[in-house]
Write a protein that holds these residues in place. Sequence first.
Motif, PDB file in Angstrom:
ATOM      1  N   ALA A  70       0.839  -1.204   0.000  1.00 54.20           N
ATOM      2  CA  ALA A  70       0.000   0.000   0.000  1.00 54.20           C
ATOM      3  C   ALA A  70       0.874   1.256   0.000  1.00 54.20           C
ATOM      4  N   VAL A 112      -7.123   0.985  -1.380  1.00 53.29           N
ATOM      5  CA  VAL A 112      -5.836   0.301  -1.556  1.00 53.29           C
ATOM      6  C   VAL A 112      -4.752   0.987  -0.730  1.00 53.29           C
ATOM      7  N   THR A 113      -4.812   2.320  -0.634  1.00 58.17           N
ATOM      8  CA  THR A 113      -3.723   3.065  -0.007  1.00 58.17           C
ATOM      9  C   THR A 113      -4.015   3.497   1.430  1.00 58.17           C
ATOM     10  N   ARG A 114      -5.198   3.195   1.952  1.00 55.89           N
ATOM     11  CA  ARG A 114      -5.579   3.760   3.250  1.00 55.89           C
ATOM     12  C   ARG A 114      -4.552   3.471   4.340  1.00 55.89           C
ATOM     13  N   ALA A 151      -1.533   2.994   4.154  1.00 54.08           N
ATOM     14  CA  ALA A 151      -0.244   3.664   3.940  1.00 54.08           C
ATOM     15  C   ALA A 151      -0.120   4.941   4.764  1.00 54.08           C
ATOM     16  N   ASP A 195      -9.339  -4.004   2.743  1.00 57.69           N
ATOM     17  CA  ASP A 195      -9.366  -2.778   1.938  1.00 57.69           C
ATOM     18  C   ASP A 195      -8.352  -2.840   0.798  1.00 57.69           C
ATOM     19  N   VAL A 196      -7.135  -3.307   1.096  1.00 57.62           N
ATOM     20  CA  VAL A 196      -6.099  -3.346   0.055  1.00 57.62           C
ATOM     21  C   VAL A 196      -6.540  -4.232  -1.107  1.00 57.62           C
ATOM     22  N   GLY A 237       5.135   6.914   1.123  1.00 53.94           N
ATOM     23  CA  GLY A 237       3.749   6.455   1.069  1.00 53.94           C
ATOM     24  C   GLY A 237       2.810   7.386   1.822  1.00 53.94           C
ATOM     25  N   VAL A 238       3.241   7.846   2.989  1.00 47.45           N
ATOM     26  CA  VAL A 238       2.417   8.783   3.758  1.00 47.45           C
ATOM     27  C   VAL A 238       2.187  10.062   2.959  1.00 47.45           C
ATOM     28  N   HIS A 263      -0.092   9.355  -0.080  1.00 50.27           N
ATOM     29  CA  HIS A 263      -1.473   9.178   0.390  1.00 50.27           C
ATOM     30  C   HIS A 263      -2.124  10.522   0.667  1.00 50.27           C
TER      31      HIS A 263
END
Lengths: 282, 282
Positions: free
Chosen positions: A185, A210-212, A214, B209-210, B265-266, B269
Amino acid sequence: MDIGKALVVGTGLIGTSVALALRERGVAVYLADVDAHAVRVAGELGAGLRWSGQGVDLAVIAVPPHAVAARLAELQRRGAARAYTDVASVKAGPVADARRLGCDLVSYVPGHPLAGREVSGPAAGRADLFAGRPWALCPGPEAGADALDLARELVSLCGAEAVTVDAGAHDSAVALVSHAPHVVASAVAASLAGGDDTALGLAGQGLRDVTRIAAGDPVLWRSILAGNTLPVAGVLERVAADLTAAAAALRSGDLDTVADLLGRGVRGHGRIPGARGRVLSG
Amino acid sequence: MDIGKALVVGTGLIGTSVALALRERGVAVYLADVDAHAVRVAGELGAGLRWSGQGVDLAVIAVPPHAVAARLAELQRRGAARAYTDVASVKAGPVADARRLGCDLVSYVPGHPLAGREVSGPAAGRADLFAGRPWALCPGPEAGADALDLARELVSLCGAEAVTVDAGAHDSAVALVSHAPHVVASAVAASLAGGDDTALGLAGQGLRDVTRIAAGDPVLWRSILAGNTLPVAGVLERVAADLTAAAAALRSGDLDTVADLLGRGVRGHGRIPGARGRVLSG
């Protein structure tokens, strides 16, 4: 009820949530943290009273994985509780550390509630965080019946479902179902850095889902991954190989290879308990 | 209101949802599909009446990407509508096909609503499927004002937000925010095939979720990816490179490289409009 009094060491998100859940069930809860402010916030939320050495039935060690064993050893030296558990996301490392530090493994039942939020700290704590979630318990061969009973009661009081599993098998399992997916993710989210605002404006619920994860705390996740390096690496290598092959197939127009991956994805998704259809972005 | 009568060609999930949304706003809707059963189901849901050649203001072509241009050419030969749009997830291919087939590009505004469900067919249609979602419109240089007005009104009647973007830019954008993430979700889901039931039993909301979009129809997604091969391949290569590097770093104990990916990633996002914290699995 065997857990009349509990001690929660580490009043971050998970520790505070455990404390709040126990308070709702009438347990006397004491709180400790190296960060006095965190204890104060948790206390103001009704999670319990600051610990000043009272003896308890169960101590819940809710600190990062690398710090679990040292805290366990210290609490056991003080005779703080009849039994001890922890909530770290990896289990083999803390268990090996505890053995090396000479901890009493009769009164220790390693644990891991499979729940969390991508926000951290005591103020994010919720009494219902564990409701209906799996909670792994990884008792070693030395674990005593009393400690196991108390750990199981903790899980039950938090509304979770106990799953007993070997520590090594636990770590391989969470590498597959939690840790590697988190890194994936992160990689998808990281790829967005190159997109322009128009592209990001077309994002739908699918990308958000998909990225939550992350958005999770990178410091915490570094610590989790540091405790589970090889199992996570193995899963990431398999995912990366599938993506590399899919990219090559797309470049050469070999849609059969891509369709095979999509089909394996549908079948793999179907193995997740309770996975059901919901609305998604196209 | 300029759209008094509409024709929806293709009564799958998206076409039926468009038809239901238009019906709710008082538009007379006609339905066509090569599958007579699909038209009947959509009709029974209140999506409209079976088309028998009536002239309409706007025809919405809701068929797979590779079939859009042929259907457009056929409808234009019949003079079925004042204007035409489609809802395919890729745009450059259908536009090139339409040009090659000699379609009238004045009356055609390519479109793509960024919404969907992982279930398909007319029975899954919902009038509110597009509420609040972006809906890309990709008018070519020839597109006329009347066609553009009608396409914009369609988007508005469906409760969506029109985003005007060049067809090529659209395809790169959806490769980044939708198509590549779908393949990545499939690869994560495919990796679960090797897990035992205990491992899968520890799955939390994060994994759900992913992998949720990996449940999407592989036949439809094969067609979508076939229409957007190179942009998707480029994104997948970047994601695969990050995962390969992360796996190598984990094997060598280089947690800094892993932490860098988590941090990127953060930040990535955070670029998604409306991405917010919700409960996740640990």
